[in-house]
Design an enzyme around this catalytic site. Sequence first.
Site, PDB file in Angstrom:
ATOM      1  N   TYR A   4      -3.593  -0.870   9.951  1.00  0.00           N
ATOM      2  CA  TYR A   4      -3.389  -1.056   8.505  1.00  0.00           C
ATOM      3  C   TYR A   4      -1.987  -0.577   8.119  1.00  0.00           C
ATOM      4  O   TYR A   4      -1.244  -1.262   7.421  1.00  0.00           O
ATOM      5  CB  TYR A   4      -4.466  -0.284   7.747  1.00  0.00           C
ATOM      6  CG  TYR A   4      -4.473  -0.515   6.257  1.00  0.00           C
ATOM      7  CD1 TYR A   4      -5.143  -1.601   5.705  1.00  0.00           C
ATOM      8  CD2 TYR A   4      -3.830   0.358   5.381  1.00  0.00           C
ATOM      9  CE1 TYR A   4      -5.167  -1.826   4.334  1.00  0.00           C
ATOM     10  CE2 TYR A   4      -3.846   0.151   4.016  1.00  0.00           C
ATOM     11  CZ  TYR A   4      -4.525  -0.933   3.489  1.00  0.00           C
ATOM     12  OH  TYR A   4      -4.539  -1.141   2.129  1.00  0.00           O
ATOM     13  N   SER A  58       0.856  -1.197   0.000  1.00  0.00           N
ATOM     14  CA  SER A  58       0.000   0.000   0.000  1.00  0.00           C
ATOM     15  C   SER A  58       0.888   1.242   0.000  1.00  0.00           C
ATOM     16  O   SER A  58       2.082   1.165   0.326  1.00  0.00           O
ATOM     17  CB  SER A  58      -0.869  -0.016   1.262  1.00  0.00           C
ATOM     18  OG  SER A  58      -1.516   1.229   1.446  1.00  0.00           O
TER      19      SER A  58
HETATM   20  P1  NAP Z   1     -11.805  -5.322  -1.218  1.00  0.00           P
HETATM   21  O1  NAP Z   1     -12.633  -5.185  -2.428  1.00  0.00           O
HETATM   22  O2  NAP Z   1     -12.416  -5.055   0.116  1.00  0.00           O
HETATM   23  O3  NAP Z   1     -11.145  -6.777  -1.241  1.00  0.00           O
HETATM   24  C1  NAP Z   1     -10.575  -7.363  -0.098  1.00  0.00           C
HETATM   25  C2  NAP Z   1     -10.503  -8.844  -0.311  1.00  0.00           C
HETATM   26  O4  NAP Z   1      -9.976  -9.492   0.876  1.00  0.00           O
HETATM   27  C3  NAP Z   1     -11.892  -9.445  -0.545  1.00  0.00           C
HETATM   28  O5  NAP Z   1     -11.797 -10.450  -1.534  1.00  0.00           O
HETATM   29  C4  NAP Z   1     -12.205 -10.050   0.799  1.00  0.00           C
HETATM   30  O6  NAP Z   1     -13.136 -11.102   0.760  1.00  0.00           O
HETATM   31  C5  NAP Z   1     -10.844 -10.567   1.218  1.00  0.00           C
HETATM   32  N1  NAP Z   1     -10.873 -10.896   2.644  1.00  0.00           N
HETATM   33  C6  NAP Z   1     -11.277 -10.088   3.659  1.00  0.00           C
HETATM   34  N2  NAP Z   1     -11.209 -10.756   4.824  1.00  0.00           N
HETATM   35  C7  NAP Z   1     -10.756 -12.016   4.533  1.00  0.00           C
HETATM   36  C8  NAP Z   1     -10.479 -13.169   5.306  1.00  0.00           C
HETATM   37  N3  NAP Z   1     -10.625 -13.174   6.640  1.00  0.00           N
HETATM   38  N4  NAP Z   1     -10.045 -14.281   4.669  1.00  0.00           N
HETATM   39  C9  NAP Z   1      -9.888 -14.301   3.326  1.00  0.00           C
HETATM   40  N5  NAP Z   1     -10.116 -13.235   2.539  1.00  0.00           N
HETATM   41  C10 NAP Z   1     -10.548 -12.103   3.143  1.00  0.00           C
HETATM   42  O7  NAP Z   1     -10.586  -4.332  -1.286  1.00  0.00           O
HETATM   43  P2  NAP Z   1      -9.401  -4.141  -2.344  1.00  0.00           P
HETATM   44  O8  NAP Z   1      -9.184  -2.704  -2.440  1.00  0.00           O
HETATM   45  O9  NAP Z   1      -9.619  -4.921  -3.570  1.00  0.00           O
HETATM   46  O10 NAP Z   1      -8.169  -4.740  -1.506  1.00  0.00           O
HETATM   47  C11 NAP Z   1      -7.289  -5.722  -1.995  1.00  0.00           C
HETATM   48  C12 NAP Z   1      -5.915  -5.480  -1.415  1.00  0.00           C
HETATM   49  O11 NAP Z   1      -5.412  -4.246  -1.911  1.00  0.00           O
HETATM   50  C13 NAP Z   1      -5.884  -5.368   0.104  1.00  0.00           C
HETATM   51  O12 NAP Z   1      -4.724  -6.013   0.608  1.00  0.00           O
HETATM   52  C14 NAP Z   1      -5.789  -3.881   0.333  1.00  0.00           C
HETATM   53  O13 NAP Z   1      -5.195  -3.558   1.558  1.00  0.00           O
HETATM   54  C15 NAP Z   1      -4.924  -3.491  -0.834  1.00  0.00           C
HETATM   55  N6  NAP Z   1      -4.946  -2.076  -1.191  1.00  0.00           N
HETATM   56  C16 NAP Z   1      -6.095  -1.471  -1.610  1.00  0.00           C
HETATM   57  C17 NAP Z   1      -6.062  -0.137  -1.961  1.00  0.00           C
HETATM   58  C18 NAP Z   1      -7.258   0.599  -2.455  1.00  0.00           C
HETATM   59  O14 NAP Z   1      -7.194   1.822  -2.638  1.00  0.00           O
HETATM   60  N7  NAP Z   1      -8.394  -0.035  -2.693  1.00  0.00           N
HETATM   61  C19 NAP Z   1      -4.871   0.587  -1.867  1.00  0.00           C
HETATM   62  C20 NAP Z   1      -3.734  -0.046  -1.434  1.00  0.00           C
HETATM   63  C21 NAP Z   1      -3.772  -1.385  -1.104  1.00  0.00           C
HETATM   64  P3  NAP Z   1     -14.650 -10.821   1.260  1.00  0.00           P
HETATM   65  O15 NAP Z   1     -15.051  -9.505   0.733  1.00  0.00           O
HETATM   66  O16 NAP Z   1     -15.390 -11.967   0.682  1.00  0.00           O
HETATM   67  O17 NAP Z   1     -14.634 -10.845   2.758  1.00  0.00           O
END
Ligand code: NAP
Length: 263
Positions: free
Chosen positions: A168, A155
């Site tokens: 986080y 991130s």
């Molecule tokens: P997201 O749509 O909320 O996706 C998060 C994923 O993690 C979902 O598939 C979720 O599954 C899964 N997850 C949550 N709890 C879990 C558990 N206990 N066991 C297994 N899987 C679990 O958010 P995203 O933005 O795509 O995030 C993906 C990654 O990118 C994360 O590591 C996040 O920190 C990182 N990131 C995101 C951003 C951003 O701006 N969006 C920026 C930097 C980094 P369920 O929904 O089914 O629970």
Amino acid sequence: MNAPDPQAGRRSPFDLSGRVALVTGGSVGIGAAIAAGLARAGADVAVVTHSRQDPATQAAIEAAGARYAAFQADLAALDGPGMNDLIARVEATLGPVDILVNNAGIIRREAAEQYSDEDWAAVTELNLNAVWRLSRAAAHGMLTRGHGRIVNIASLLSFQGGIRVPAYTASKHAVAGLTKALANEWGARGVTVNAIAPGYIATANTDALRADPERNRSILERIPAGRWGEAQDIAGAAVFLASGAATYVNGHVLVVDGGWLAR
Ligand code: NAP
């Protein structure tokens, strides 16, 4: 010795044909875009799902001509043997895992002085401990075969402090450190370990920020690209790091942020 492959010279260095990828959180958001991107590059893809599933992800992977398999798991609740079992189930279905993308992650927002132990534990258990345990489980086979690619999703908060997200930020700084530590140990044995640091991407993870007009405006003002990122913007970096084009890239955190950190 095998006869030379007449197609080898024409194959794109980004071609992932014959590879098997495992993407955690691979059904929605950034993980789904990465999973589909890997499939379009030729890999078969297993996704770990948790509570949400999007049939469009399976459709996108299969439309690319790749095999798809889904495995439901709460990664925050799996210990070392549980992770080994997950890898064994994936490998029994699709074959040896060549590419592991540790994408699943959560964020919990609260003022630091009010931040609960429960939120701290939930965030660090998934964002850091599960990354460590699943990487270790996948590495056994990768190191034996002398080939593997691990891509962690870090991130901007692997570099910056953030606001109201202490667990986080701590977990994502640790993911960057773990990426380098594992890269140092496994690089000479054919397994590269890198990370992608996405900028501000429009997914469920950032719903709260986009719903707050003031935060939304101040974030947008700082992004040189002039827009929020889309999940799709992260896919190319994952394909690159998983591919032969990145053979000598190891221990790197690749920022994909529309220029945010350049400001
Ligand atoms: P997201 O749509 O909320 O996706 C998060 C994923 O993690 C979902 O598939 C979720 O599954 C899964 N997850 C949550 N709890 C879990 C558990 N206990 N066991 C297994 N899987 C679990 O958010 P995203 O933005 O795509 O995030 C993906 C990654 O990118 C994360 O590591 C996040 O920190 C990182 N990131 C995101 C951003 C951003 O701006 N969006 C920026 C930097 C980094 P369920 O929904 O089914 O629970």
